[in-house]
Design a protein around this motif. Structure first.
Motif, PDB file in Angstrom:
ATOM      1  N   UNK A 200      66.011  10.320  38.331  1.00  0.00           N
ATOM      2  CA  UNK A 200      65.868   9.275  39.513  1.00  0.00           C
ATOM      3  C   UNK A 200      64.469   9.592  40.344  1.00  0.00           C
ATOM      4  N   UNK A 201      64.355  10.905  40.466  1.00  0.00           N
ATOM      5  CA  UNK A 201      63.235  11.151  41.062  1.00  0.00           C
ATOM      6  C   UNK A 201      61.715  10.566  40.220  1.00  0.00           C
ATOM      7  N   UNK A 202      61.751  10.603  39.037  1.00  0.00           N
ATOM      8  CA  UNK A 202      60.642   9.897  38.063  1.00  0.00           C
ATOM      9  C   UNK A 202      60.558   8.693  38.623  1.00  0.00           C
ATOM     10  N   UNK A 203      61.607   8.063  38.734  1.00  0.00           N
ATOM     11  CA  UNK A 203      61.613   6.369  39.000  1.00  0.00           C
ATOM     12  C   UNK A 203      61.072   6.238  40.429  1.00  0.00           C
ATOM     13  N   UNK A 204      61.770   6.862  41.247  1.00  0.00           N
ATOM     14  CA  UNK A 204      61.277   6.493  42.673  1.00  0.00           C
ATOM     15  C   UNK A 204      59.910   7.132  42.717  1.00  0.00           C
ATOM     16  N   UNK A 205      59.312   8.099  42.168  1.00  0.00           N
ATOM     17  CA  UNK A 205      57.802   8.449  42.234  1.00  0.00           C
ATOM     18  C   UNK A 205      57.037   7.353  41.546  1.00  0.00           C
ATOM     19  N   UNK A 206      57.411   6.944  40.427  1.00  0.00           N
ATOM     20  CA  UNK A 206      56.414   5.821  39.807  1.00  0.00           C
ATOM     21  C   UNK A 206      56.488   4.653  40.523  1.00  0.00           C
ATOM     22  N   UNK A 207      57.374   4.076  41.448  1.00  0.00           N
ATOM     23  CA  UNK A 207      57.194   3.175  42.258  1.00  0.00           C
ATOM     24  C   UNK A 207      56.551   3.487  43.666  1.00  0.00           C
ATOM     25  N   UNK A 208      56.371   4.609  43.858  1.00  0.00           N
ATOM     26  CA  UNK A 208      55.582   4.929  45.085  1.00  0.00           C
ATOM     27  C   UNK A 208      54.204   5.527  44.691  1.00  0.00           C
ATOM     28  N   UNK A 209      53.607   5.317  43.431  1.00  0.00           N
ATOM     29  CA  UNK A 209      52.164   5.802  43.076  1.00  0.00           C
ATOM     30  C   UNK A 209      51.920   7.168  42.811  1.00  0.00           C
ATOM     31  N   UNK A 210      52.996   7.808  42.020  1.00  0.00           N
ATOM     32  CA  UNK A 210      52.919   9.140  41.483  1.00  0.00           C
ATOM     33  C   UNK A 210      53.133   9.286  40.023  1.00  0.00           C
ATOM     34  N   UNK A 211      52.667  10.033  39.507  1.00  0.00           N
ATOM     35  CA  UNK A 211      52.976  10.275  37.759  1.00  0.00           C
ATOM     36  C   UNK A 211      53.612  11.595  37.765  1.00  0.00           C
ATOM     37  N   UNK A 212      54.394  11.708  37.144  1.00  0.00           N
ATOM     38  CA  UNK A 212      55.181  12.901  36.925  1.00  0.00           C
ATOM     39  C   UNK A 212      54.435  13.747  35.650  1.00  0.00           C
ATOM     40  N   UNK A 213      54.096  15.050  35.811  1.00  0.00           N
ATOM     41  CA  UNK A 213      53.183  15.386  34.752  1.00  0.00           C
ATOM     42  C   UNK A 213      54.200  16.621  34.115  1.00  0.00           C
ATOM     43  N   UNK A 214      54.920  17.383  34.893  1.00  0.00           N
ATOM     44  CA  UNK A 214      55.496  18.466  34.472  1.00  0.00           C
ATOM     45  C   UNK A 214      56.865  18.724  35.007  1.00  0.00           C
ATOM     46  N   UNK A 215      57.683  19.233  34.369  1.00  0.00           N
ATOM     47  CA  UNK A 215      59.180  19.786  34.978  1.00  0.00           C
ATOM     48  C   UNK A 215      59.475  21.133  34.368  1.00  0.00           C
ATOM     49  N   UNK A 216      59.987  21.901  35.016  1.00  0.00           N
ATOM     50  CA  UNK A 216      60.703  23.274  34.571  1.00  0.00           C
ATOM     51  C   UNK A 216      61.706  23.455  35.347  1.00  0.00           C
ATOM     52  N   UNK A 217      62.628  24.446  34.915  1.00  0.00           N
ATOM     53  CA  UNK A 217      63.563  25.219  35.782  1.00  0.00           C
ATOM     54  C   UNK A 217      63.544  26.712  35.674  1.00  0.00           C
ATOM     55  N   UNK A 218      63.939  27.146  36.778  1.00  0.00           N
ATOM     56  CA  UNK A 218      64.036  28.575  36.883  1.00  0.00           C
ATOM     57  C   UNK A 218      65.483  28.931  37.847  1.00  0.00           C
ATOM     58  N   UNK A 219      66.235  29.928  37.100  1.00  0.00           N
ATOM     59  CA  UNK A 219      67.377  30.255  37.865  1.00  0.00           C
ATOM     60  C   UNK A 219      68.210  29.211  38.369  1.00  0.00           C
ATOM     61  N   UNK A 220      68.520  28.088  37.537  1.00  0.00           N
ATOM     62  CA  UNK A 220      69.271  27.027  37.823  1.00  0.00           C
ATOM     63  C   UNK A 220      68.925  26.036  38.849  1.00  0.00           C
ATOM     64  N   UNK A 221      67.609  26.423  39.335  1.00  0.00           N
ATOM     65  CA  UNK A 221      66.786  25.268  40.044  1.00  0.00           C
ATOM     66  C   UNK A 221      65.849  24.427  39.082  1.00  0.00           C
ATOM     67  N   UNK A 222      65.586  22.886  39.607  1.00  0.00           N
ATOM     68  CA  UNK A 222      64.851  22.060  38.698  1.00  0.00           C
ATOM     69  C   UNK A 222      63.761  21.541  39.692  1.00  0.00           C
ATOM     70  N   UNK A 223      62.379  21.638  39.035  1.00  0.00           N
ATOM     71  CA  UNK A 223      61.254  21.213  39.717  1.00  0.00           C
ATOM     72  C   UNK A 223      60.580  20.173  38.801  1.00  0.00           C
ATOM     73  N   UNK A 224      59.927  19.286  39.634  1.00  0.00           N
ATOM     74  CA  UNK A 224      59.020  18.237  39.082  1.00  0.00           C
ATOM     75  C   UNK A 224      57.551  18.134  39.689  1.00  0.00           C
ATOM     76  N   UNK A 225      56.578  18.350  38.827  1.00  0.00           N
ATOM     77  CA  UNK A 225      55.209  18.087  39.576  1.00  0.00           C
ATOM     78  C   UNK A 225      54.684  16.739  39.584  1.00  0.00           C
ATOM     79  N   UNK A 226      54.163  15.974  40.293  1.00  0.00           N
ATOM     80  CA  UNK A 226      53.820  14.760  40.460  1.00  0.00           C
ATOM     81  C   UNK A 226      52.221  14.733  40.885  1.00  0.00           C
ATOM     82  N   UNK A 227      51.670  13.942  40.213  1.00  0.00           N
ATOM     83  CA  UNK A 227      50.258  13.722  40.585  1.00  0.00           C
ATOM     84  C   UNK A 227      49.960  12.448  41.188  1.00  0.00           C
ATOM     85  N   UNK A 228      49.095  12.307  42.317  1.00  0.00           N
ATOM     86  CA  UNK A 228      48.768  11.364  42.865  1.00  0.00           C
ATOM     87  C   UNK A 228      47.790  10.169  41.936  1.00  0.00           C
TER      88      UNK A 228
END
Length: 229
Positions: A200-228
């Motif tokens: 859902x984050x990738x979808x919302x980000x694409x609609x707002x002008x961002x591109x998802x470039x990386x995802x990672x998880x550590x200790x049960x937490x999940x992160x996404x890196x977006x570029x403008x």
């Protein structure tokens, strides 16, 4: 304190706008560094809030995130008690936290972080020039409209800048009204919030002008890196 574009924690401050963050259980928990604390929906659903982790030193998941904060200056949106702002500044990268909670702002300042008491939707210093922005600890939910929030962050970040977002650890795409409760009958007032998993984050980000470039998880937490874009 680290100056960012000529603004420090003692300049350009103003009281936060609506009151739920001033004397409610959230403010009390941030001052003490302890929970219990929850978000409660009208249907009774509870989401535990990890106050102790927020008020502690950065953990392994935070450290992996901080490694990606080398492109400054860094803006931590909804910085809470300021653990990330202080840790980034300690590396020599300029960093500024913004938060609407006076208790969070005070704790960030006490930790040595530069901070302003205001909303991300208010006028902020260095708009359009931040190298990296952060939406961590569920803060992609701010305002209850993730696409509007992501579009606003796009106005703050420099061309080619990045946004590091913590997503829910499983697939979810929700907007709802919640209030903060302490488990002992005390609560703040209602406010809009949202929760997004990575898809859902990738979808919302694409609609707002961002591109998802990386995802990672550590200790049960999940992160996404977006570029403008």
């Amino acid at each position: 304190m680290t100056p960012v574009d000529g603004v420090t924690a003692t300049m350009a401050q103003r009281p936060a706008d609506p009151a739920p963050w001033i004397d409610d259980p959230y403010a009390q928990a941030i001052r003490s560094g302890r929970g219990p604390l929850f978000l409660r929906r009208a249907d009774g659903w509870l989401l535990p809030l990890d106050v102790e982790r927020w008020c502690a030193a950065p953990d392994a998941a935070d450290t992996a995130l901080l490694y990606r904060c080398r492109r400054g200056p860094v803006l931590d949106i909804g910085c809470g008690p300021g653990r990330l702002v202080a840790a980034i500044a300690a590396t020599g990268v300029p960093a500024l936290g913004v938060d609407v909670s006076p208790a969070a702002v005070a704790r960030t300042r006490d930790s040595g972080g530069a901070v302003l008491c205001r909303s991300v939707f208010d006028r902020l210093p260095a708009e359009g020039r931040w190298g990296t922005a952060l939406l961590i600890d569920g803060n992609v939910g701010i305002g209850g409209d993730p696409r509007a929030l992501l579009a606003r962050v796009g106005e703050l970040v420099a061309p080619g800048g990045r946004l590091l977002v913590e997503a829910a650890a499983y697939d979810v795409d929700e907007r709802f009204t919640v209030r903060v409760e302490d488990g002992r009958g005390r609560h703040g007032r209602d406010f809009p919030w949202a929760r997004l998993g990575a898809a859902a984050l990738r979808s919302a980000a694409g609609g707002a002008g961002w591109t998802a470039v990386e995802e990672w998880s550590v200790g049960g937490r999940h992160f996404v890196e977006l570029w403008r874009c």
